[in-house]
Design an enzyme around this catalytic site. Sequence first.
Site, PDB file in Angstrom:
ATOM      1  N   LYS A 181       0.892  -1.168   0.000  1.00  0.00           N
ATOM      2  CA  LYS A 181       0.000   0.000   0.000  1.00  0.00           C
ATOM      3  C   LYS A 181       0.920   1.205   0.000  1.00  0.00           C
ATOM      4  O   LYS A 181       1.642   1.436   0.973  1.00  0.00           O
ATOM      5  CB  LYS A 181      -0.877  -0.030   1.244  1.00  0.00           C
ATOM      6  N   GLU A 193      -3.410   7.138   2.205  1.00  0.00           N
ATOM      7  CA  GLU A 193      -3.701   7.304   3.623  1.00  0.00           C
ATOM      8  C   GLU A 193      -2.420   7.444   4.443  1.00  0.00           C
ATOM      9  O   GLU A 193      -2.256   6.805   5.474  1.00  0.00           O
ATOM     10  CB  GLU A 193      -4.530   6.126   4.146  1.00  0.00           C
ATOM     11  N   ASP A 226     -14.826   2.234  -1.285  1.00  0.00           N
ATOM     12  CA  ASP A 226     -14.181   1.485  -0.206  1.00  0.00           C
ATOM     13  C   ASP A 226     -15.097   0.440   0.415  1.00  0.00           C
ATOM     14  O   ASP A 226     -15.636   0.672   1.502  1.00  0.00           O
ATOM     15  CB  ASP A 226     -13.712   2.472   0.877  1.00  0.00           C
ATOM     16  N   GLU A 245      -9.798  -7.372  -5.117  1.00  0.00           N
ATOM     17  CA  GLU A 245      -9.695  -7.338  -3.652  1.00  0.00           C
ATOM     18  C   GLU A 245     -11.101  -7.196  -3.071  1.00  0.00           C
ATOM     19  O   GLU A 245     -11.775  -6.184  -3.266  1.00  0.00           O
ATOM     20  CB  GLU A 245      -8.816  -6.153  -3.194  1.00  0.00           C
ATOM     21  N   GLU A 300     -16.214  -4.441   7.817  1.00  0.00           N
ATOM     22  CA  GLU A 300     -15.943  -3.061   8.229  1.00  0.00           C
ATOM     23  C   GLU A 300     -17.157  -2.151   8.027  1.00  0.00           C
ATOM     24  O   GLU A 300     -17.488  -1.355   8.896  1.00  0.00           O
ATOM     25  CB  GLU A 300     -14.746  -2.523   7.437  1.00  0.00           C
TER      26      GLU A 300
HETATM   27  O1  GCW Z   1     -11.254   0.577   4.170  1.00  0.00           O
HETATM   28  C1  GCW Z   1     -10.224   1.435   4.503  1.00  0.00           C
HETATM   29  C2  GCW Z   1     -10.054   1.188   5.957  1.00  0.00           C
HETATM   30  C3  GCW Z   1      -8.636   1.287   6.427  1.00  0.00           C
HETATM   31  C4  GCW Z   1      -7.782   0.436   5.496  1.00  0.00           C
HETATM   32  C5  GCW Z   1      -7.887   1.002   4.102  1.00  0.00           C
HETATM   33  C6  GCW Z   1      -7.128   0.195   3.074  1.00  0.00           C
HETATM   34  C7  GCW Z   1      -5.863  -0.907   5.934  1.00  0.00           C
HETATM   35  O2  GCW Z   1     -10.883   2.050   6.661  1.00  0.00           O
HETATM   36  O3  GCW Z   1      -8.606   0.816   7.738  1.00  0.00           O
HETATM   37  O4  GCW Z   1      -6.451   0.358   5.906  1.00  0.00           O
HETATM   38  O5  GCW Z   1      -9.217   0.997   3.683  1.00  0.00           O
HETATM   39  O6  GCW Z   1      -7.748  -0.606   2.394  1.00  0.00           O
HETATM   40  O7  GCW Z   1      -5.932   0.379   2.929  1.00  0.00           O
END
Ligand code: GCW
Length: 726
Positions: free
Chosen positions: A309, A313, A387, A409, A415
Amino acid sequence: MMTITLLFKRLALLFAILQIAGNVYADDGYKLWLGYNAVADKKLAAKYKAQLAHLKFAGNTPSLNAAREELLTGLEGTLALRPQIGDKIEYPALLVGIASSLKLPGSVCSESELDKTGNEGYLIKTVIINQKKCIVITAKTDIGVLHGVFGFLKLLQTQQSIDALNILEYPRIMYRVLDHWDNLNRTVERGYAGASIWNWHKLPGYIDQRYIDYARASASVGINGSVVNNVNANALMLTPEYLEKVKALANTFRPYGIKVYLSVKFSSPIDIGGLKTADPLNAQVMQWWKDKADEIYRSIPDFGGFLVKANSEGQPGPQAYGRSHADGANMLADALLPHNGIVMWRAFVYDNNVPDDRAKQAYNEFKPLDGQFKKNVIIQVKNGPIDFQPREPFHPLFGAMPNTPLMMEFQLTQEYLGFSTNLVYEAPLFKESLESDTYAMGKGSTVSKVIQGAFNPKLITGMAGVANIGTDINWCGHPFAQANWYAFGRLAWNPDLSSGDIASDWLKMTFSNNPGFISPMKAMMLQSRETAVNYMTPLGLHHIMGVNTHYGPGPWVDNAGRADWNAVYYHKADSAGIGFNRSSTGSNAVAQYQPQVRDLFENLATCPDEYLLWFHHVGWDYKMRSGATLWDEMVHRYYLGADAVKQMELSWGKMAGYVDEERFGSVKQLLAIQYDEATTWRNSCVLYFQTFSKRPIPAQYPKPDKPLSFYRDRKFLLAPGIGGNQ
Ligand code: GCW
């Protein structure tokens, strides 16, 4: 006179007999779908037993030994059968082993048939040898045999006839990988089933039985890879101390055909290597990664590769040095290529600059790089462009990069789907993405075909699932959440299987074959995802969950750190209407799809209701296909969703006779919580959106009994999963 003790003993015995007779044992869920419950149909069980009286099992490598042990455990459990084992074939026989060591006559299975099974598939056939009927489980490799044994046991677990078998199975996708978002301190990012199952402190010396059972369960559905640490990676993972521990896991998984992969932090050369830069074009950096790869492969010769990654973020990445994702990925690919390792480079990117529409960013960054990645790089793309929402349209990158391998993915951990208190069977969500038509190579260019490499056979292929596994006794926190792990493996093996068939296999293997159980429970599972969409995000709404934790409703969130973390950014409700205008008059995200798909979504008349508010800002009085106004339809969906959970409770309530008390009670309690959460979602959203629509809740629905402020003021400070305010 019977003494009291004797009386108790007799009663205990009677009780035990009654339990066995009813075939309803206490079950904590640990055994997953590999409990090998006794075949309840006595006639069928007797027939199976007669057909499997003798066993010839060729070879004794670690994988074959694992296969033999599984077979014997399975036969013992399902049939209380201990077959006579011998080298000489006695009839009726079950013959198991790789084709060359079984020395089967050519007529039994041809070279070309075997070739089709590849390195991981298998054949299960009824054949005649010396005029006698036998069943053969065979393959080209030990792992193929192991998969064949699981495939055969599934036949018994689901009570299929084994009279005339002719099964040829092989995986349609090469890399079928579970991604664990597990941290080294055993917390799990977005984990709702306890702590991380990897006990780093006790590794490498202590191999928990869980690691073996994890490998068994994963292998039973064909999973062949495990990324053991979080994509928000800790550079410590690549230090010799931790690599020793990873090696112990790799050794444990190897007999089950599962390779270990690591998430790596792009800045590792700085963090643990003492370099000043992590620039992918810097010679020292390249050398550092080469040396690191060599070091890993010296102790784990079949190490799978890296998951990355980067530039997302806050994670480091090549863009900090003015380099592209391709530069970063290719540098790592070069280090892994001599060892046959791969790089899974994630397309889930969003940087510090808030874009006009976050949904567009991955496409904008990656599409121009098509064809620039080394052959051992695969771009890992979430199923939708935002997401892991309860519903998203398919990600526009699928079909848009014909010369680049794209790996699907999915997220198994819930979540955005109510954590582990909500029963949501995800296969229909996965299938919806897989069956979407990208039109990239004309009609019928489904996402499923794209990720199977159908349009470019030179590409490697893969599917990843973000794991929902933890230390809870039942592994996944909810007995039904196990079905999502199971379904992921089955779909990664063959994306064209149906959600219904997978659900019934899982139900039969996990609980009971009784049609009185299977039929209502399968229906309940198949409906459960649509139900969750209805009570959380109907009609294309998305990302309106609680801030950070993503627990519960938070449509009012408007003060998060950056614009695109806020719910109001996504629903854009105002007095005129609601929804994110992604049409050509708005962010124009629709333009990232092929013309046929773009037009479908762009045009209000053709845009499916499911995606309406994803692509359009629509007036409250807009006439829906149902004839209702948008406002009335939205309210209807929220009530429909919550009511459907009540129905789930009622259906489950009738299942007491079919399942053990322990799991019955556990699911019952969880469904009650889910109903409470569903009504909370419904009330919160209806009351909140009403502040914009200014329209009444239609009279037929009971009014929420609490004011909006009650829901707004609730805080979930310690909700599980990293990202909470802990
Ligand atoms: O869904 C979001 C989540 C993060 C996650 C990110 C990702 C691992 O809130 O917690 O981090 O995606 O997929 O990288």
